[in-house]
Design an enzyme around this catalytic site. Structure first.
Site, PDB file in Angstrom:
ATOM      1  N   ASN A 141       2.516 -10.015   1.622  1.00 51.74           N
ATOM      2  CA  ASN A 141       2.872  -9.579   2.981  1.00 51.74           C
ATOM      3  C   ASN A 141       2.468 -10.691   3.942  1.00 51.74           C
ATOM      4  O   ASN A 141       1.281 -10.922   4.154  1.00 51.74           O
ATOM      5  CB  ASN A 141       2.113  -8.271   3.294  1.00 51.74           C
ATOM      6  N   TRP A 142       3.473 -11.362   4.496  1.00 51.72           N
ATOM      7  CA  TRP A 142       3.174 -12.519   5.350  1.00 51.72           C
ATOM      8  C   TRP A 142       2.857 -12.107   6.785  1.00 51.72           C
ATOM      9  O   TRP A 142       2.569 -12.960   7.627  1.00 51.72           O
ATOM     10  CB  TRP A 142       4.352 -13.500   5.332  1.00 51.72           C
ATOM     11  N   LYS A 143       2.951 -10.850   7.103  1.00 50.80           N
ATOM     12  CA  LYS A 143       2.640 -10.330   8.448  1.00 50.80           C
ATOM     13  C   LYS A 143       3.310 -11.193   9.529  1.00 50.80           C
ATOM     14  O   LYS A 143       4.381 -11.717   9.313  1.00 50.80           O
ATOM     15  CB  LYS A 143       1.126 -10.245   8.644  1.00 50.80           C
ATOM     16  N   GLY A 151      -2.257  -9.943   1.447  1.00 48.51           N
ATOM     17  CA  GLY A 151      -2.015 -10.458   2.796  1.00 48.51           C
ATOM     18  C   GLY A 151      -2.408 -11.925   2.888  1.00 48.51           C
ATOM     19  O   GLY A 151      -1.648 -12.820   2.535  1.00 48.51           O
ATOM     20  N   GLY A 152      -3.636 -12.162   3.325  1.00 47.24           N
ATOM     21  CA  GLY A 152      -4.119 -13.525   3.584  1.00 47.24           C
ATOM     22  C   GLY A 152      -3.870 -14.507   2.447  1.00 47.24           C
ATOM     23  O   GLY A 152      -3.389 -15.627   2.678  1.00 47.24           O
ATOM     24  N   HIS A 197       2.363   0.527   6.569  1.00 46.73           N
ATOM     25  CA  HIS A 197       1.210  -0.377   6.466  1.00 46.73           C
ATOM     26  C   HIS A 197       0.151   0.072   7.468  1.00 46.73           C
ATOM     27  O   HIS A 197       0.481   0.575   8.550  1.00 46.73           O
ATOM     28  CB  HIS A 197       1.646  -1.815   6.756  1.00 46.73           C
ATOM     29  N   GLU A 234      -1.544  -1.469   9.531  1.00 44.65           N
ATOM     30  CA  GLU A 234      -1.402  -2.050  10.880  1.00 44.65           C
ATOM     31  C   GLU A 234      -0.330  -1.301  11.675  1.00 44.65           C
ATOM     32  O   GLU A 234      -0.433  -1.163  12.889  1.00 44.65           O
ATOM     33  CB  GLU A 234      -1.100  -3.557  10.762  1.00 44.65           C
ATOM     34  N   GLY A 270      -7.958  -7.542   5.138  1.00 43.38           N
ATOM     35  CA  GLY A 270      -8.272  -8.698   5.976  1.00 43.38           C
ATOM     36  C   GLY A 270      -9.753  -8.857   6.271  1.00 43.38           C
ATOM     37  O   GLY A 270     -10.131  -9.616   7.159  1.00 43.38           O
ATOM     38  N   SER A 295      -7.839  -7.528   0.555  1.00 36.53           N
ATOM     39  CA  SER A 295      -8.597  -8.724   0.176  1.00 36.53           C
ATOM     40  C   SER A 295      -8.468  -9.085  -1.302  1.00 36.53           C
ATOM     41  O   SER A 295      -9.455  -9.473  -1.936  1.00 36.53           O
ATOM     42  CB  SER A 295     -10.062  -8.576   0.603  1.00 36.53           C
ATOM     43  N   GLU A 299      -4.207   0.935  -0.036  1.00 34.56           N
ATOM     44  CA  GLU A 299      -4.860  -0.118   0.736  1.00 34.56           C
ATOM     45  C   GLU A 299      -5.946   0.497   1.611  1.00 34.56           C
ATOM     46  O   GLU A 299      -5.646   0.935   2.745  1.00 34.56           O
ATOM     47  CB  GLU A 299      -3.835  -0.821   1.623  1.00 34.56           C
TER      48      GLU A 299
HETATM   49  C1  PEP Z   1      -2.237  -6.420   3.592  1.00 34.19           C
HETATM   50  O1  PEP Z   1      -1.855  -6.937   4.616  1.00 34.19           O
HETATM   51  O2  PEP Z   1      -1.568  -5.506   3.100  1.00 34.19           O
HETATM   52  C2  PEP Z   1      -3.468  -6.892   2.969  1.00 34.19           C
HETATM   53  C3  PEP Z   1      -3.893  -6.270   1.917  1.00 34.19           C
HETATM   54  O3  PEP Z   1      -4.098  -7.967   3.562  1.00 34.19           O
HETATM   55  P1  PEP Z   1      -5.330  -8.817   2.940  1.00 34.19           P
HETATM   56  O4  PEP Z   1      -4.939  -9.184   1.525  1.00 34.19           O
HETATM   57  O5  PEP Z   1      -5.444 -10.015   3.807  1.00 34.19           O
HETATM   58  O6  PEP Z   1      -6.534  -7.944   2.955  1.00 34.19           O
END
Ligand code: PEP
Length: 251
Positions: A10-12, A235-236, A96, A98, A174, A214, A168
């Site tokens: 997920n590049w957000k 994500g990251g 998600h 967010e 994050g 993470s 999640e």
């Molecule tokens: C996400 O955005 O769904 C996510 C899990 O981010 P991260 O891996 O950065 O925690």
């Protein structure tokens, strides 16, 4: 029950079109020959079409980061399932954390998005997860159950079998704080039980449940060893080709 693992990036709200295409090309290259797992990336809407073209000859699946429930209309700021398909996406992330916590999307709206996506041929990844306060208050199972039951409402078995769930925990997104592999397994098993309560056991056993929060090169192998962890939503660590490459090559 054999479920094909899915690693989803997920590049957000990151990357220009040029940066997104460059990263997509790297991922397409490193995904070649990976037959026992699937790889998906969700770029920002502005890069979606360029990324889809860049990975066209590869096994990489392209997804939207959200999707509306109508084909078209007066819905400023939204992207319809038809538009996602037109841009080259086959999947969409829905619900998600967010979207839920920053933009106020509730289970009812998320359900509309799920139904709309399925109606127009987009496969949803339904994200669920508890906040730290909810976990501390002992509400984790209640929250997950409501998010799944309400998010999947009215969705029939034939449609449900395509859906991917992503567990999640909000406190792990994050933050660098990953759920332990035991915590992930416990939640995934619970989620499979909720699915079994809505659909039949066979279907619940077919559905993929990803872990997100993470996920990094140094914890992916442990998480993926758990019997009910069928992949990861990243994500990251999906924003750099070397870390995502290591994650998709989990052992
Ligand atoms: C996400 O955005 O769904 C996510 C899990 O981010 P991260 O891996 O950065 O925690």
């Amino acid at each position: 029950m054999k479920r094909t693992p899915l690693i989803a990036g997920n590049w957000k709200m990151h990357l220009t079109i040029q940066e997104a295409v460059a990263l997509a090309k790297e991922i397409a290259k490193s995904s070649q020959g990976l037959e026992d797992r699937k790889v998906m990336i969700a770029p920002a809407a502005t890069s979606l079409n360029a990324v889809a073209k860049a990975v066209r000859e590869s096994p990489v699946i392209v997804a939207g980061q959200n999707v509306a429930w109508k084909q078209q209309g007066a819905y400023t700021g939204e992207i319809s399932p038809l538009m996602l398909k037109d841009a080259g996406a086959d999947m969409a992330i829905i619900g998600h954390s967010e979207r839920r916590h920053i933009f106020g999307e509730d289970n009812a709206m998320i359900n509309q998005r799920m139904v709309g996506a399925l109606t127009y041929g987009i496969t949803p990844i339904l994200c669920v997860g508890e906040t730290l306060d909810e976990r501390d208050d002992g509400l984790t199972w209640e929250v997950l159950k409501a998010q799944i039951r309400e998010g999947m409402e009215t969705i029939a078995s034939e449609q449900a079998e395509k859906i991917v769930i992503a567990y999640e925990p909000v406190w792990a997104i994050g933050t660098g704080k990953t759920a332990s592999k035991e915590q992930a397994q416990e939640a995934h098993l619970f989620i499979r039980g909720v699915l079994e309560g809505i659909y039949e056991k066979k279907l619940a056993e077919q559905m993929r449940i990803l872990y997100g929060g993470s996920v990094k090169p140094d914890n992916v192998d442990d998480l993926m060893k758990m019997p009910d962890v069928d992949g990861a939503l990243v994500g990251g660590a999906a924003l750099q080709s070397d870390s995502f490459d290591r994650i998709i090559h989990f052992s």
